[in-house]
Design a protein around this motif. Sequence first.
Motif, mmCIF file in Angstrom:
data_model
loop_
_atom_site.group_PDB
_atom_site.id
_atom_site.type_symbol
_atom_site.label_atom_id
_atom_site.label_comp_id
_atom_site.label_asym_id
_atom_site.label_seq_id
_atom_site.Cartn_x
_atom_site.Cartn_y
_atom_site.Cartn_z
ATOM 1 N N LYS A 252 0.842 -1.203 0.000
ATOM 2 C CA LYS A 252 0.000 0.000 0.000
ATOM 3 C C LYS A 252 0.878 1.253 0.000
ATOM 4 O O LYS A 252 0.593 2.225 -0.708
ATOM 5 C CB LYS A 252 -0.915 -0.004 1.228
ATOM 6 N N ARG A 253 1.955 1.223 0.807
ATOM 7 C CA ARG A 253 2.860 2.366 0.887
ATOM 8 C C ARG A 253 3.532 2.620 -0.461
ATOM 9 O O ARG A 253 3.612 3.759 -0.924
ATOM 10 C CB ARG A 253 3.919 2.106 1.964
ATOM 11 N N ASN A 254 3.979 1.533 -1.103
ATOM 12 C CA ASN A 254 4.634 1.677 -2.412
ATOM 13 C C ASN A 254 3.677 2.218 -3.464
ATOM 14 O O ASN A 254 4.050 3.016 -4.318
ATOM 15 C CB ASN A 254 5.217 0.334 -2.857
ATOM 16 N N LYS A 255 2.431 1.780 -3.402
ATOM 17 C CA LYS A 255 1.431 2.287 -4.346
ATOM 18 C C LYS A 255 1.202 3.773 -4.139
ATOM 19 O O LYS A 255 1.054 4.543 -5.093
ATOM 20 C CB LYS A 255 0.108 1.526 -4.171
ATOM 21 N N LEU A 256 1.171 4.187 -2.864
ATOM 22 C CA LEU A 256 0.966 5.582 -2.536
ATOM 23 C C LEU A 256 2.119 6.435 -3.056
ATOM 24 O O LEU A 256 1.925 7.474 -3.682
ATOM 25 C CB LEU A 256 0.824 5.745 -1.016
ATOM 26 N N LEU A 257 3.357 5.949 -2.838
ATOM 27 C CA LEU A 257 4.527 6.681 -3.319
ATOM 28 C C LEU A 257 4.552 6.757 -4.837
ATOM 29 O O LEU A 257 4.889 7.783 -5.418
ATOM 30 C CB LEU A 257 5.807 6.001 -2.802
ATOM 31 N N TYR A 258 4.160 5.645 -5.469
ATOM 32 C CA TYR A 258 4.148 5.614 -6.936
ATOM 33 C C TYR A 258 3.118 6.601 -7.476
ATOM 34 O O TYR A 258 3.365 7.323 -8.441
ATOM 35 C CB TYR A 258 3.813 4.196 -7.416
#
Length: 277
Positions: A252-258
């Motif tokens: 979820k964090r990586n998706k948010l950063l992306y």
Amino acid sequence: MKFTVLTLFPEIPRAYFESSIMAKAVEKGIIAYDLVNIRDFAFDKHRTCDDSPYGGGAGQLMLAEPLGRALDSVNAMKKRVIFVTPGGKQFTQKKALELSREEELVIICGRYEGIDQRIIDYYVDDEISIGDYVMSSGEVSATVIVDTVYRLVDGVISSESLDEESYSGGLLEYPQYTRPPVYKGMEVPEVLLSGNHENIRKWRLKKRLEKTYYARPDMVSAARVQGLLTAEAEKMIEEITGQNCIKHDRKKRNKLLYGRKKSAELTGDDNGSDKDN
């Protein structure tokens, strides 16, 4: 144990019985088989075994009389008779184990649109489906059942090989490795090379639990209900569940950063695009 297969195309299952581990089991006398050609019991010179169904409809249906005569020739009324059909009960490892305890199985291979219902009502003990799909060859379906059952017969495969494979103990099998120790840059897990049998046992148990948890969570639930999971296994499941939550949060964090990075690229603003606020 003996398999008697009734079929319109005996050459299909014959190749299976004459190959690999099955051929060795037959040679040792552990397994016996008989392939009965249903056409040999037809009445006419053309050896007709099918006709149009009463009431109309597409396709042909296997005639009751030739098939019934074939079943009588193997004394089917005194044996366990299986008909493989998409309309049967789902085939499972548990069912295979049950069938492996029989002295003989008589298996009917359907063709066309199926067989006359009166044959099922009079002779058949089990209607079995190997999956939720339709095949044109009852021979292939029958071979799946034979292959699953015969390997469970004493003397065919070592009991050690059966103990930890998929579905034993209600779990899927752990991943396995052999030589070389490094392949395409991927190394064999160090624990498997350690020689520490207790650590290897624990690693394999955890991998079985992980694989089952991710691929077939329903099996984990069923194993728990049946009391197949030890306290050690339950503790490992807690660890696996926690790891899954961490993995999910990271994703979820990586998706948010992306998403922030893509937004910054579109607006031309790179300030803070890689920050996690």
